[in-house]
Design a protein around this motif. Structure first.
Motif, PDB file in Angstrom:
ATOM      1  N   UNK A  81       0.788  -1.232   0.000  1.00 44.30           N
ATOM      2  CA  UNK A  81       0.000   0.000   0.000  1.00 44.30           C
ATOM      3  C   UNK A  81       0.816   1.276   0.000  1.00 44.30           C
ATOM      4  N   UNK A  82       2.028   1.232  -0.540  1.00 45.67           N
ATOM      5  CA  UNK A  82       2.882   2.423  -0.453  1.00 45.67           C
ATOM      6  C   UNK A  82       3.071   3.115  -1.797  1.00 45.67           C
ATOM      7  N   UNK A  83       3.460   4.376  -1.710  1.00 46.53           N
ATOM      8  CA  UNK A  83       3.905   5.133  -2.873  1.00 46.53           C
ATOM      9  C   UNK A  83       5.398   5.378  -2.693  1.00 46.53           C
ATOM     10  N   UNK A  84       6.148   5.408  -3.793  1.00 46.57           N
ATOM     11  CA  UNK A  84       7.585   5.668  -3.721  1.00 46.57           C
ATOM     12  C   UNK A  84       7.848   7.080  -4.230  1.00 46.57           C
ATOM     13  N   UNK A  85       8.513   7.902  -3.385  1.00 52.47           N
ATOM     14  CA  UNK A  85       8.849   9.264  -3.777  1.00 52.47           C
ATOM     15  C   UNK A  85      10.340   9.288  -4.093  1.00 52.47           C
ATOM     16  N   UNK A  86      10.684   9.840  -5.254  1.00 51.54           N
ATOM     17  CA  UNK A  86      12.103   9.938  -5.624  1.00 51.54           C
ATOM     18  C   UNK A  86      12.504  11.395  -5.797  1.00 51.54           C
ATOM     19  N   UNK A  87      13.596  11.775  -5.111  1.00 50.39           N
ATOM     20  CA  UNK A  87      14.178  13.102  -5.327  1.00 50.39           C
ATOM     21  C   UNK A  87      15.512  12.853  -6.008  1.00 50.39           C
ATOM     22  N   UNK A  88      15.560  13.133  -7.310  1.00 52.90           N
ATOM     23  CA  UNK A  88      16.785  12.843  -8.077  1.00 52.90           C
ATOM     24  C   UNK A  88      17.040  13.990  -9.048  1.00 52.90           C
ATOM     25  N   UNK A  89      18.227  14.531  -9.032  1.00 51.50           N
ATOM     26  CA  UNK A  89      18.613  15.593  -9.977  1.00 51.50           C
ATOM     27  C   UNK A  89      17.613  16.751  -9.993  1.00 51.50           C
ATOM     28  N   UNK A  90      17.284  17.267  -8.814  1.00 54.78           N
ATOM     29  CA  UNK A  90      16.363  18.401  -8.738  1.00 54.78           C
ATOM     30  C   UNK A  90      14.979  18.131  -9.322  1.00 54.78           C
ATOM     31  N   UNK A  91      14.581  16.878  -9.297  1.00 55.16           N
ATOM     32  CA  UNK A  91      13.288  16.493  -9.863  1.00 55.16           C
ATOM     33  C   UNK A  91      12.629  15.548  -8.856  1.00 55.16           C
ATOM     34  N   UNK A  92      11.352  15.801  -8.502  1.00 56.83           N
ATOM     35  CA  UNK A  92      10.635  14.902  -7.592  1.00 56.83           C
ATOM     36  C   UNK A  92       9.599  14.130  -8.380  1.00 56.83           C
ATOM     37  N   UNK A  93       9.597  12.819  -8.238  1.00 57.59           N
ATOM     38  CA  UNK A  93       8.597  11.996  -8.918  1.00 57.59           C
ATOM     39  C   UNK A  93       7.976  11.026  -7.913  1.00 57.59           C
ATOM     40  N   UNK A  94       6.731  10.587  -8.222  1.00 58.51           N
ATOM     41  CA  UNK A  94       6.037   9.617  -7.374  1.00 58.51           C
ATOM     42  C   UNK A  94       5.678   8.413  -8.221  1.00 58.51           C
ATOM     43  N   UNK A  95       5.776   7.227  -7.626  1.00 57.50           N
ATOM     44  CA  UNK A  95       5.570   5.995  -8.387  1.00 57.50           C
ATOM     45  C   UNK A  95       4.805   4.964  -7.562  1.00 57.50           C
ATOM     46  N   UNK A  96       3.849   4.309  -8.218  1.00 54.85           N
ATOM     47  CA  UNK A  96       3.198   3.138  -7.622  1.00 54.85           C
ATOM     48  C   UNK A  96       3.113   2.095  -8.713  1.00 54.85           C
ATOM     49  N   UNK A  97       3.338   0.855  -8.370  1.00 52.20           N
ATOM     50  CA  UNK A  97       3.249  -0.208  -9.366  1.00 52.20           C
ATOM     51  C   UNK A  97       2.526  -1.408  -8.766  1.00 52.20           C
ATOM     52  N   UNK A  98       1.335  -1.679  -9.294  1.00 55.06           N
ATOM     53  CA  UNK A  98       0.598  -2.869  -8.876  1.00 55.06           C
ATOM     54  C   UNK A  98       0.581  -3.837 -10.042  1.00 55.06           C
ATOM     55  N   UNK A  99       1.192  -5.017  -9.880  1.00 53.81           N
ATOM     56  CA  UNK A  99       1.221  -5.958 -11.003  1.00 53.81           C
ATOM     57  C   UNK A  99      -0.187  -6.305 -11.495  1.00 53.81           C
ATOM     58  N   UNK A 100      -1.171  -6.298 -10.619  1.00 53.23           N
ATOM     59  CA  UNK A 100      -2.529  -6.686 -11.029  1.00 53.23           C
ATOM     60  C   UNK A 100      -3.271  -5.551 -11.731  1.00 53.23           C
ATOM     61  N   UNK A 101      -3.147  -4.339 -11.192  1.00 54.07           N
ATOM     62  CA  UNK A 101      -4.056  -3.271 -11.596  1.00 54.07           C
ATOM     63  C   UNK A 101      -3.428  -2.271 -12.550  1.00 54.07           C
ATOM     64  N   UNK A 102      -2.196  -1.885 -12.301  1.00 54.34           N
ATOM     65  CA  UNK A 102      -1.568  -0.898 -13.166  1.00 54.34           C
ATOM     66  C   UNK A 102      -0.540  -0.089 -12.418  1.00 54.34           C
ATOM     67  N   UNK A 103      -0.143   1.057 -12.968  1.00 56.59           N
ATOM     68  CA  UNK A 103       0.873   1.854 -12.291  1.00 56.59           C
ATOM     69  C   UNK A 103       0.653   3.350 -12.487  1.00 56.59           C
ATOM     70  N   UNK A 104       1.239   4.119 -11.585  1.00 57.70           N
ATOM     71  CA  UNK A 104       1.177   5.574 -11.664  1.00 57.70           C
ATOM     72  C   UNK A 104       2.593   6.113 -11.688  1.00 57.70           C
ATOM     73  N   UNK A 105       2.853   7.063 -12.578  1.00 54.97           N
ATOM     74  CA  UNK A 105       4.093   7.830 -12.539  1.00 54.97           C
ATOM     75  C   UNK A 105       3.727   9.298 -12.586  1.00 54.97           C
ATOM     76  N   UNK A 106       4.209  10.066 -11.629  1.00 52.45           N
ATOM     77  CA  UNK A 106       3.859  11.484 -11.569  1.00 52.45           C
ATOM     78  C   UNK A 106       5.134  12.298 -11.466  1.00 52.45           C
ATOM     79  N   UNK A 107       5.198  13.380 -12.227  1.00 55.81           N
ATOM     80  CA  UNK A 107       6.215  14.391 -11.989  1.00 55.81           C
ATOM     81  C   UNK A 107       5.601  15.414 -11.058  1.00 55.81           C
ATOM     82  N   UNK A 108       6.237  15.710  -9.930  1.00 58.55           N
ATOM     83  CA  UNK A 108       5.654  16.640  -8.981  1.00 58.55           C
ATOM     84  C   UNK A 108       6.323  18.001  -9.091  1.00 58.55           C
ATOM     85  N   UNK A 109       5.510  19.039  -9.265  1.00 56.58           N
ATOM     86  CA  UNK A 109       6.051  20.399  -9.256  1.00 56.58           C
ATOM     87  C   UNK A 109       6.499  20.760  -7.849  1.00 56.58           C
ATOM     88  N   UNK A 110       7.640  21.477  -7.744  1.00 57.08           N
ATOM     89  CA  UNK A 110       8.098  21.918  -6.426  1.00 57.08           C
ATOM     90  C   UNK A 110       8.253  23.433  -6.436  1.00 57.08           C
TER      91      UNK A 110
END
Lengths: 378, 378
Positions: free
Chosen positions: B288-317
């Motif tokens: 039930x978690x989301x993964x937040x990545x702060x890499x190279x001055x860019x924040x992104x959020x990721x969820x991956x469910x093998x059954x249902x699908x996935x989300x990738x978001x670029x987050x404005x800061x």
């Protein structure tokens, strides 16, 4: 493989209308899916629970839809989940693209959401209804007829035919809608402007309630088509199918008699509120009834619960004629009957304490009649 | 024996506020009653569920109440039933008269309703709280503090002390409210205008939510009194008692550290909506978690469910400084934390993927801090 972009708000509205036919707890799991069919000029959304089916078409010609189709195709998506995802998207438009293996990618703003879909071949084929000789009805009028009758249909499956509304057209113009649960009955009559083919069908009242939610007030009229097992209501963009109930509807005409011994005219709302008070106490009694007394030009209502308390009401009348009378009945039936009446005053006619009594709106004696069966006490 | 008349709408308002303390399914059946005490100048309504108790006084001096007491007394009436009856009465005033054997007759317009009551001696005595040295708090401020902390309290009875909000006054002026369910924590600090006696209590968060519903916004301030086992909030007409939770509240101060490695400022609502999208998919994943990545001055959020699908978001800061970082957490905690924030932007500070991260409103670094524990993945 599908590819299109669309205005999110417009898409959502169509999705939510289609969802009304979809139950997430259906015995047939595939029916929890939404079917999306895309061709060069439009998208068709289909939902069904096996009883009712809704097809909603979004045309590229519709300016507010902002629909731009790049590539056609068809896919099944889990309805509730897909609609929640669409409603959460950040931008005012969304791009929908099918990639490998029934996967869909939604892009909106900086969100990218990938969803798993299913092969459209798994979806059952809806029965078809021929579209010749439509009966054309005003949406508003049809919704009024539903609100005047559907509540009186049975909710018990012991006599399935009574869970429906009986719709009949005779002499190509004389329309009648009737519902009864054997304790009360509601009947609306109507003469159509245009003549049409006669019909005699029983439609599940639950389906007709959904009809009222799906066809919004901006849709002026609907075309109605019949097959032996289904009925189709169709507007420019929406097709609403429902199964018909099988079996013979009881002859309700024989219940309507013209003679009466006592006639009282009440203010509709005042009588309704008095019955709501009576209901609070009658609820706690064994037989759940209120006793109405017409004595010496005075109408009173009484409930007595040895455990909880009692109600005594003097009821104002607009007019009163005929014999004295004491009659007991379930106030819930009278409350619901009065709610269905749009007129300011209601005429109630009694024959005897053991015969059903009738309600008619005082301003329309001909077309809308309701009937409530009393309860014999002691 | 009681006799009074009163304005129905005013009476109903007081009844409904009192009813918030009454549960119809109480283990102690008599607590489903409402206690009505009438003296020459006022009526006091009392309701209790054993945890919270509400006393609501209607004064004859209050013009809108239209209260006219003819005779004093006290009685118990079944709360829900009585309130339903009162709200159904036809006239704008009602006459309340006690007759024989704890029976009450209500007269309003042409309605006469008789109800059975109970002897007031059957009602339990509420514990008393001494009313010296009140702490005076603005109602609006107290409600804000509740909305900023109550959601973070535990709803699990496994550690009862965590179902409460820890309220502490030190140095006679330094006020602190804290709630934590051990996964997240929310703390509001405040310096009082007037000094008061120090205290250190834990109040059930459920009681404080009821407080917010009972004390309407027109009540400017409340007096707060403490006993060893109870707290009393009092306004001119309402006394609201709640039991305190027993036991030692964990030391939450040690969780708050000042160092951090990464700081990101987000628009509060934009981050919240991104997390709501992530939650739709994370819901279907195992942890039930989301993964937040702060890499190279860019924040992104990721969820991956093998059954249902996935989300990738670029987050404005709004701004970003410090080390790169990858951290996983339950998006529900972040969504609720962001909802509790009134400021347009939020500053989030991270130490490491396995240490709690903090949220503070960007416009108030001192007084409101929230903390969320990450989830270790693989």
């Amino acid at each position: 493989m599908i590819k299109f972009s669309i205005n999110k708000a417009f898409f959502l509205q169509a999705l939510n209308a289609t969802k009304r036919a979809i139950s997430s707890k259906n015995a047939i799991p595939i029916l929890s899916s939404l079917k999306i069919e895309v061709n060069s000029q439009s998208i068709t959304l289909t939902g069904s629970n096996g009883q009712i089916s809704i097809e909603n078409t979004i045309s590229a010609k519709e300016e507010n839809a902002g629909l731009l189709v790049t590539s056609s195709g068809a896919i099944l998506l889990e309805a509730n989940f897909f609609i929640n995802i669409v409603s959460s998207l950040p931008d005012i438009t969304l791009d929908f693209e099918e990639i490998d293996q029934h996967q869909v990618v939604l892009n909106s703003g900086k969100s990218e959401i990938t969803l798993k879909g299913k092969d459209v071949e798994q979806y059952p084929r809806l029965q078809e209804v021929g579209t010749n000789n439509p009966l054309i009805l005003e949406t508003k009028l049809l919704k009024t007829i539903i609100s005047e009758t559907a509540f009186a249909a049975s909710t018990q499956e012991s006599r399935p035919i009574l869970t429906g509304i009986h719709l009949v057209l005779t002499n190509h113009k004389e329309f009648k809608a009737v519902a009864t649960d054997s304790h009360r009955m509601s009947q609306r009559k109507l003469t159509l402007d245009h003549s049409s083919d006669n019909f005699d069908v029983v439609i599940p009242s639950r389906s007709l309630r959904e009809f009222a939610a799906v066809f919004t007030d901006d849709i002026e009229s609907v075309e109605v088509f019949f097959s032996s097992s289904q009925i189709l209501f169709r507007s420019e963009y929406i097709s609403f199918y429902t199964r018909l109930l099988e079996g013979n509807y009881p002859d309700t005409d024989r219940l309507l008699v013209n003679n009466f011994e006592t006639e009282v005219v009440f203010n509709t709302n005042a009588l309704r509120y008095a019955m709501e008070r009576a209901h609070l106490i009658s609820n706690a009694t064994q037989n759940g009834t209120v006793k109405l007394e017409v004595i010496n030009n005075q109408v009173t209502a009484h409930v007595n619960s040895p455990e909880v308390g009692k109600v005594n009401e003097e009821l104002d009348t607009e007019s009163l004629s005929g014999n004295d009378l004491t009659i007991s009945f379930n106030p819930t039936y009278l409350i619901e009957a009065l709610k269905a009446l749009k007129s300011e005053t209601v005429t109630i006619r009694f024959i005897s304490p053991i015969r059903p009594f009738t309600l008619i709106p005082s301003d329309d004696n001909e077309n809308f009649i309701q009937l409530i069966t009393p309860v014999r006490t002691n």
